[in-house]
Motif scaffolding. Sequence first.
Motif, PDB file in Angstrom:
ATOM      1  N   PRO A 180       0.793  -1.239   0.000  1.00  0.00           N
ATOM      2  CA  PRO A 180       0.000   0.000   0.000  1.00  0.00           C
ATOM      3  C   PRO A 180       0.822   1.283   0.000  1.00  0.00           C
ATOM      4  N   GLU A 181       2.096   1.218   0.387  1.00  0.00           N
ATOM      5  CA  GLU A 181       2.852   2.473   0.488  1.00  0.00           C
ATOM      6  C   GLU A 181       4.014   2.512  -0.491  1.00  0.00           C
ATOM      7  N   ASN A 182       4.218   3.690  -1.007  1.00  0.00           N
ATOM      8  CA  ASN A 182       5.353   3.930  -1.877  1.00  0.00           C
ATOM      9  C   ASN A 182       6.647   3.610  -1.136  1.00  0.00           C
ATOM     10  N   GLY A 183       7.561   2.909  -1.776  1.00  0.00           N
ATOM     11  CA  GLY A 183       8.845   2.601  -1.139  1.00  0.00           C
ATOM     12  C   GLY A 183       8.872   1.255  -0.435  1.00  0.00           C
ATOM     13  N   MET A 184       7.680   0.683  -0.183  1.00  0.00           N
ATOM     14  CA  MET A 184       7.651  -0.650   0.410  1.00  0.00           C
ATOM     15  C   MET A 184       8.150  -1.660  -0.629  1.00  0.00           C
ATOM     16  N   ALA A 185       8.691  -2.791  -0.160  1.00  0.00           N
ATOM     17  CA  ALA A 185       9.159  -3.827  -1.092  1.00  0.00           C
ATOM     18  C   ALA A 185       9.209  -5.179  -0.381  1.00  0.00           C
ATOM     19  N   ILE A 186       8.761  -6.202  -1.083  1.00  0.00           N
ATOM     20  CA  ILE A 186       8.901  -7.544  -0.518  1.00  0.00           C
ATOM     21  C   ILE A 186      10.203  -8.154  -1.028  1.00  0.00           C
ATOM     22  N   ASP A 187      10.695  -9.129  -0.271  1.00  0.00           N
ATOM     23  CA  ASP A 187      11.908  -9.838  -0.656  1.00  0.00           C
ATOM     24  C   ASP A 187      11.729 -11.303  -0.263  1.00  0.00           C
ATOM     25  N   LEU A 188      11.799 -12.184  -1.242  1.00  0.00           N
ATOM     26  CA  LEU A 188      11.606 -13.609  -0.953  1.00  0.00           C
ATOM     27  C   LEU A 188      12.939 -14.347  -0.842  1.00  0.00           C
ATOM     28  N   GLY A 189      14.006 -13.573  -0.657  1.00  0.00           N
ATOM     29  CA  GLY A 189      15.351 -14.153  -0.603  1.00  0.00           C
ATOM     30  C   GLY A 189      15.540 -15.195   0.492  1.00  0.00           C
ATOM     31  N   ALA A 190      14.739 -15.104   1.552  1.00  0.00           N
ATOM     32  CA  ALA A 190      14.910 -16.047   2.666  1.00  0.00           C
ATOM     33  C   ALA A 190      14.007 -17.269   2.530  1.00  0.00           C
ATOM     34  N   ILE A 191      13.336 -17.410   1.391  1.00  0.00           N
ATOM     35  CA  ILE A 191      12.388 -18.521   1.278  1.00  0.00           C
ATOM     36  C   ILE A 191      12.288 -19.118  -0.136  1.00  0.00           C
ATOM     37  N   ALA A 192      12.588 -18.301  -1.163  1.00  0.00           N
ATOM     38  CA  ALA A 192      12.367 -18.749  -2.545  1.00  0.00           C
ATOM     39  C   ALA A 192      13.256 -19.935  -2.940  1.00  0.00           C
ATOM     40  N   LYS A 193      14.510 -19.936  -2.474  1.00  0.00           N
ATOM     41  CA  LYS A 193      15.403 -21.047  -2.801  1.00  0.00           C
ATOM     42  C   LYS A 193      14.878 -22.341  -2.188  1.00  0.00           C
ATOM     43  N   GLY A 194      14.336 -22.200  -0.987  1.00  0.00           N
ATOM     44  CA  GLY A 194      13.766 -23.373  -0.316  1.00  0.00           C
ATOM     45  C   GLY A 194      12.609 -23.942  -1.108  1.00  0.00           C
ATOM     46  N   TYR A 195      11.764 -23.035  -1.609  1.00  0.00           N
ATOM     47  CA  TYR A 195      10.643 -23.470  -2.447  1.00  0.00           C
ATOM     48  C   TYR A 195      11.160 -24.118  -3.733  1.00  0.00           C
ATOM     49  N   ALA A 196      12.157 -23.501  -4.339  1.00  0.00           N
ATOM     50  CA  ALA A 196      12.710 -24.022  -5.596  1.00  0.00           C
ATOM     51  C   ALA A 196      13.249 -25.442  -5.402  1.00  0.00           C
ATOM     52  N   ALA A 197      13.853 -25.700  -4.254  1.00  0.00           N
ATOM     53  CA  ALA A 197      14.388 -27.043  -3.989  1.00  0.00           C
ATOM     54  C   ALA A 197      13.244 -28.056  -3.857  1.00  0.00           C
ATOM     55  N   ASP A 198      12.140 -27.623  -3.236  1.00  0.00           N
ATOM     56  CA  ASP A 198      10.970 -28.521  -3.148  1.00  0.00           C
ATOM     57  C   ASP A 198      10.421 -28.844  -4.535  1.00  0.00           C
ATOM     58  N   VAL A 199      10.357 -27.825  -5.388  1.00  0.00           N
ATOM     59  CA  VAL A 199       9.852 -28.035  -6.746  1.00  0.00           C
ATOM     60  C   VAL A 199      10.793 -28.941  -7.533  1.00  0.00           C
ATOM     61  N   ALA A 200      12.101 -28.700  -7.385  1.00  0.00           N
ATOM     62  CA  ALA A 200      13.085 -29.546  -8.076  1.00  0.00           C
ATOM     63  C   ALA A 200      12.904 -31.004  -7.659  1.00  0.00           C
ATOM     64  N   LYS A 201      12.639 -31.205  -6.374  1.00  0.00           N
ATOM     65  CA  LYS A 201      12.407 -32.568  -5.879  1.00  0.00           C
ATOM     66  C   LYS A 201      11.169 -33.173  -6.556  1.00  0.00           C
ATOM     67  N   GLU A 202      10.088 -32.388  -6.589  1.00  0.00           N
ATOM     68  CA  GLU A 202       8.849 -32.869  -7.227  1.00  0.00           C
ATOM     69  C   GLU A 202       9.101 -33.306  -8.668  1.00  0.00           C
ATOM     70  N   VAL A 203       9.868 -32.476  -9.388  1.00  0.00           N
ATOM     71  CA  VAL A 203      10.139 -32.787 -10.797  1.00  0.00           C
ATOM     72  C   VAL A 203      10.923 -34.097 -10.906  1.00  0.00           C
ATOM     73  N   LEU A 204      11.972 -34.229 -10.115  1.00  0.00           N
ATOM     74  CA  LEU A 204      12.795 -35.448 -10.177  1.00  0.00           C
ATOM     75  C   LEU A 204      11.952 -36.680  -9.847  1.00  0.00           C
ATOM     76  N   VAL A 205      11.128 -36.572  -8.820  1.00  0.00           N
ATOM     77  CA  VAL A 205      10.294 -37.711  -8.410  1.00  0.00           C
ATOM     78  C   VAL A 205       9.306 -38.063  -9.517  1.00  0.00           C
ATOM     79  N   ARG A 206       8.771 -37.031 -10.182  1.00  0.00           N
ATOM     80  CA  ARG A 206       7.838 -37.267 -11.284  1.00  0.00           C
ATOM     81  C   ARG A 206       8.510 -38.060 -12.413  1.00  0.00           C
ATOM     82  N   TYR A 207       9.806 -37.852 -12.588  1.00  0.00           N
ATOM     83  CA  TYR A 207      10.554 -38.613 -13.601  1.00  0.00           C
ATOM     84  C   TYR A 207      10.973 -39.992 -13.100  1.00  0.00           C
ATOM     85  N   GLY A 208      10.515 -40.351 -11.929  1.00  0.00           N
ATOM     86  CA  GLY A 208      10.796 -41.684 -11.407  1.00  0.00           C
ATOM     87  C   GLY A 208      12.117 -41.809 -10.665  1.00  0.00           C
TER      88      GLY A 208
END
Lengths: 343, 127
Positions: free
Chosen positions: A162-190
């Motif tokens: 809502p305010e000018n100058g505010m900003a989100i940063d997913l630096g403390a969580i996005a890599k963790g999510y990416a690793a979960d997704v990478a796992k899902e993909v590998l498992v899907r390939y057997g």
Amino acid sequence: MKRKSIILLCTASMLTLLLFASCARQPEKATKTSFMMDTVMELTAYGDNAQKAVDAAIDAIKKIDKLMSVSSQDGDVYRINAAAGQSPVKISKETMYVIQAAQHYSQLSNGLFDITIGPLVNLWGIGTKNEIPTQADINKAKALVDYRKFKVNTEAGTAELPENGMAIDLGAIAKGYAADVAKEVLVRYGIKSAVINLGGNVVVIGNKTDGSLWRVGIQNPFEPNGDYVAVVEEADKAVVTSGIYERYFIKDGKRYHHILNPFTGYPADNGLASVSIISDKSIDADALSTLVFLLGPEKGMELVEDLSNIECIMITTDKEILLSDGLKGKVKIVDKGFEYEER
Amino acid sequence: MKKGDKLLIIVLAAALIAGYGTIYYRDHFSQTRATGAIIKVDGKVYKTISSSQMQSDATFTIDIPTGGYNVVDINGGRIRVKAADCRDKICVNTGWISKPGETIVCLPHRLIIQITGQAQDIDSLSY
């Protein structure tokens, strides 16, 4: 005579087959190194389709990087920040999922972990700038950090600062999510046996090909990358570490690292050198490694003990190792220079 | 037994011994004990440094294809990035590395220098 030759030939070919069989016993292995999300990633998978699986997992991480990096202009995070103080932004399902997880940890910690930490991260610019910001600038940035103001509408699929100058940063969580997704993909390939390492965020899938547990080293916070103080043996787990040694600068003998406390506006300074979290999902381990670090040794360990299926290894700046109850007897301390007392 | 049979046995036996021998060697001895180093740029091997090369003094500059440079220093079994024009200087700040598994990373230049040699006791590192 003829019969003898046939027997001989048969024996010989059987032996030869045996030789090839012993070669084939080694399952297919594929390893790929990639530079994404401001870090080095290495994926190693074993089994049929390992190469295809690893390639697909890297592609999936690339997409997440685009969506959630603060600097990729078509990405959700960039667009949310660019529209701060103006309008809600329609975002992808993936980003919505990660934002909700981040909001969960922001609420759980009453804002010690704060998804809207962006203004402070940008001000300090740890890793690019080597100067301590002025107190006035820190106060200004701090005032813009408040996860409670960040409006997330799951039904409309929008997010709004809502305010000018505010900003989100997913630096403390996005890599963790990416690793979960990478796992899902590998498992899907057997794939049933693999190691994913996204800049120190480790996810192990199944067991090693010989059936034993994966051995994950915990970085020594005081030595170059590659020196480890302890070894955790696990299967199907995520191990994520946050420490003072990754991104920092030293000014007048004092270390300023990248784990920023939104309440003080300064890097956390509580006697911890690193926190490693072990959990089922990497997204939780990633967020919690930062959150537990910010809480400090006592309160951090209390939180870990309150949560189920979460374990923790802390290393203090005095070279002491602290383990959560569930890890006692399960972690091998390999560096004699560190103090560990069974309690 | 005919002469041909004997020859066949000898040839097959030799092939088998050679085959098994290779596999045995690969599995048991080929991990070199000495420490060298490997330099990779953007995932590709740029240079491998043997254990004997690690013992001698050398300084060389790596020109990064996407722009920029890293100056690498080798001295008495150690290696470091002496200077670089990257934005964060994390590679330079890492200092000397010498033990197997120790790694210098320059993210902006996609450069990795790792000490090789004795097989590491871990499968992955959390940092």
